[in-house]
Design an enzyme around this catalytic site. Structure first.
Site, PDB file in Angstrom:
ATOM      1  N   ASN A  61       0.852  -1.215   0.036  1.00 42.81           N
ATOM      2  CA  ASN A  61       0.024  -0.016   0.119  1.00 42.81           C
ATOM      3  C   ASN A  61       0.829   1.292  -0.058  1.00 42.81           C
ATOM      4  OD1 ASN A  61       0.700  -0.491   2.418  1.00 42.81           O
ATOM      5  ND2 ASN A  61      -0.967   0.305   3.573  1.00 42.81           N
ATOM      6  N   CYS A  62       2.235   1.076   0.018  1.00 43.54           N
ATOM      7  CA  CYS A  62       3.064   2.368  -0.287  1.00 43.54           C
ATOM      8  C   CYS A  62       2.992   2.909  -1.725  1.00 43.54           C
ATOM      9  CB  CYS A  62       4.661   1.881   0.112  1.00 43.54           C
ATOM     10  SG  CYS A  62       5.648   3.230  -0.339  1.00 43.54           S
ATOM     11  N   ASP A  63       2.739   4.209  -1.767  1.00 40.90           N
ATOM     12  CA  ASP A  63       2.504   4.896  -3.049  1.00 40.90           C
ATOM     13  C   ASP A  63       3.917   4.772  -3.942  1.00 40.90           C
ATOM     14  OD1 ASP A  63       0.001   5.595  -2.372  1.00 40.90           O
ATOM     15  OD2 ASP A  63       0.666   7.589  -1.872  1.00 40.90           O
TER      16      ASP A  63
END
Length: 114
Positions: free
Chosen positions: A9-11
């Protein structure tokens, strides 16, 4: 094949995986929240990268560490800290088989991987 470590979920990780897909590069993604890091893995990274390059000192995880934890300066202690709290390393981390790189930069990645 590239091995990419990060958090799904890290951009920045999302952007880097999309870049790899768009450029037809094969890779194995390791989500360090689902597959916890082993201290030995991090120790191996620290043999190629200085701790300053590996540690994400702008992260919330870093800011939440005690002053004592922030002051560790030997490879073994840093490896244990990152293995315990994997959000402390700069993401994504890419193993090429011979080299290790942290972070995503489209220009640099084009030079390295294409």
């Amino acid at each position: 094949m590239l091995r990419v470590y990060g958090i799904k979920n890290c951009d920045t990780v999302k952007k880097s995986l999309k870049w790899l897909d768009n450029n037809g590069l094969s890779y194995e993604f390791i989500d360090v929240r689902q597959q916890p890091l082993q201290k030995e893995t991090v120790t191996g990274w620290l043999k190629q990268l200085p701790a300053e390059s590996l540690l994400n000192k702008r992260s919330t995880s870093w800011r939440n560490l005690s002053d004592e934890q922030k002051s560790v300066d030997n490879r073994d202690a840093i490896a244990a800290l990152i293995a315990e709290q994997p959000t402390l390393f700069k993401r994504p981390l890419v193993e090429t088989g011979q080299n290790i790189y942290c972070g995503f930069n489209e220009k640099l990645w084009s030079e390295r991987y294409l």
